[in-house]
Scaffold this motif. Structure first.
Motif, PDB file in Angstrom:
ATOM      1  N   ARG A 132       0.849  -1.068   0.025  1.00 16.65           N
ATOM      2  CA  ARG A 132       0.049   0.014   0.085  1.00 16.65           C
ATOM      3  C   ARG A 132       0.796   1.284   0.096  1.00 16.65           C
ATOM      4  N   HIS A 133       1.738   1.404   0.732  1.00 15.66           N
ATOM      5  CA  HIS A 133       2.501   2.670   0.874  1.00 15.66           C
ATOM      6  C   HIS A 133       3.493   2.625  -0.161  1.00 15.66           C
ATOM      7  N   GLU A 136       1.571   4.070  -2.933  1.00 19.43           N
ATOM      8  CA  GLU A 136       1.157   5.410  -2.792  1.00 19.43           C
ATOM      9  C   GLU A 136       2.038   6.356  -3.105  1.00 19.43           C
ATOM     10  N   ASP A 141      -0.874  11.010  -6.637  1.00 17.20           N
ATOM     11  CA  ASP A 141      -1.968  11.308  -6.185  1.00 17.20           C
ATOM     12  C   ASP A 141      -2.948  11.779  -7.411  1.00 17.20           C
ATOM     13  N   SER A 142      -2.473  12.582  -8.176  1.00 15.45           N
ATOM     14  CA  SER A 142      -3.327  12.832  -9.518  1.00 15.45           C
ATOM     15  C   SER A 142      -4.042  11.520 -10.038  1.00 15.45           C
ATOM     16  N   GLY A 144      -5.512   9.080  -8.802  1.00 12.82           N
ATOM     17  CA  GLY A 144      -6.615   8.718  -7.902  1.00 12.82           C
ATOM     18  C   GLY A 144      -6.520   7.487  -7.254  1.00 12.82           C
ATOM     19  N   GLN A 145      -7.250   7.466  -6.008  1.00 10.85           N
ATOM     20  CA  GLN A 145      -7.281   6.183  -5.157  1.00 10.85           C
ATOM     21  C   GLN A 145      -7.804   4.941  -5.928  1.00 10.85           C
ATOM     22  N   PHE A 146      -8.508   4.967  -6.794  1.00  9.45           N
ATOM     23  CA  PHE A 146      -9.167   3.787  -7.314  1.00  9.45           C
ATOM     24  C   PHE A 146      -8.011   3.272  -8.418  1.00  9.45           C
ATOM     25  N   TRP A 147      -7.135   3.752  -9.190  1.00  7.12           N
ATOM     26  CA  TRP A 147      -6.264   3.508  -9.924  1.00  7.12           C
ATOM     27  C   TRP A 147      -5.023   3.024  -8.765  1.00  7.12           C
ATOM     28  N   GLN A 148      -4.531   3.602  -8.053  1.00  6.43           N
ATOM     29  CA  GLN A 148      -3.743   3.019  -6.847  1.00  6.43           C
ATOM     30  C   GLN A 148      -4.120   1.775  -6.382  1.00  6.43           C
ATOM     31  N   SER A 149      -5.356   1.616  -5.864  1.00  6.24           N
ATOM     32  CA  SER A 149      -5.929   0.107  -5.581  1.00  6.24           C
ATOM     33  C   SER A 149      -5.915  -0.730  -6.642  1.00  6.24           C
ATOM     34  N   THR A 152      -2.109  -1.967  -6.932  1.00  3.23           N
ATOM     35  CA  THR A 152      -1.996  -2.845  -6.022  1.00  3.23           C
ATOM     36  C   THR A 152      -2.587  -4.240  -5.986  1.00  3.23           C
TER      37      THR A 152
END
Length: 185
Positions: A132-133, A136, A141-142, A144-149, A152
Motif C-alpha cells: 500500500r505505502h 502511494e 495522487d493525481s 486517484g485512489q481507484f487506480w492506486q488500488s 496494488t
C-alpha cells in the motif's frame, strides 16, 4: 496388499558386445512375456544404449511387494533368463533395489482447498499491507485512489499467482509429507 507392503523397483545393468544385440533382444522379448504373468508384477522397461565398447542394457522391473519380487527372483524361469543374459554379458550384472516407492506411485501429502484458501488470504493481507505505502509513494495522487488500488491489486494477483502460491503450496506439501513420514516411523 497390506498397508506395510510397498512397491519395489529393481534395476539391472548389463553390458554386452554389439554382435549379441539380436540374442539380447530375443531374450528381452521372451522375458517380457513371462514376467507379465507373475503375481504382483507392475511393469518392465528395457533400454539398450550404445557405449564406446559395446552396448548397455538397463532393465527396470517393478513389483507391488518385496515378497512378489523375491518370488520372481527365486523362480527357475527367471534364473534361466538371467543365466542366458549373463552368458552374453561382458561382465557381471549390476543390480539395485529401490523400495518404499509409495510416494512416487501415490503421493501421501497434498494440500486441501481450504489450505489453499488460507494461503491465499494470508498472502492477500500481507501483500496488501506491504504494498500500500510503496504504491502511494510511486504513483502520483493525481492518478486517484481507484487506480492506486487497482495497481496494488494487480501486483498482488501476479505475485501470488506466479510466485507465492506455488512456492507456499510446495513448502506446505513438503512439510506435510515429512510429518506423515514421521508418524509412520
Amino acid at each position: 496388499m497390506s498397508q506395510t507392503d510397498q512397491p519395489v523397483l529393481y534395476v539391472i545393468v548389463r553390458r554386452f558386445r554389439p554382435e549379441f544385440s539380436g540374442d539380447i533382444e530375443e531374450a528381452i522379448e521372451s522375458i517380457q512375456k513371462t514376467v507379465a504373468d507373475q503375481p504382483g508384477f507392475i511393469g518392465l522397461q528395457n533400454r539398450i544404449t550404445p557405449k564406446h565398447d559395446g552396448r548397455e542394457l538397463v532393465t527396470i522391473v517393478t513389483f507391488d511387494t518385496q515378497k512378489n519380487l523375491e518370488r520372481w527372483e527365486n523362480s527357475p524361469v527367471r534364473r534361466r533368463y538371467a543365466e542366458e543374459l549373463d552368458r552374453l554379458s561382458q561382465d557381471c550384472a549390476t543390480n539395485t533395489r529401490f523400495d518404499d516407492l509409495s510416494r512416487l506411485v501415490a503421493p501421501t501429502a497434498r494440500i486441501s482447498k481450504l489450505e489453499t484458501v488460507v494461503i491465499l488470504i494470508a498472502w492477500i493481507l500481507v501483500l496488501g499491507h506491504l504494498l500500500r505505502h510503496p504504491v502511494e509513494i510511486l504513483v502520483p495522487d493525481s492518478v486517484g485512489q481507484f487506480w492506486q488500488s487497482a495497481l496494488t491489486t494487480a501486483i498482488i494477483v501476479v505475485l501470488i499467482s506466479y510466485v507465492l502460491l506455488p512456492v507456499s503450496s510446495l513448502a506446505l506439501t513438503r512439510i506435510k509429507a515429512r510429518l506423515s513420514g514421521r508418524r509412520r516411523a
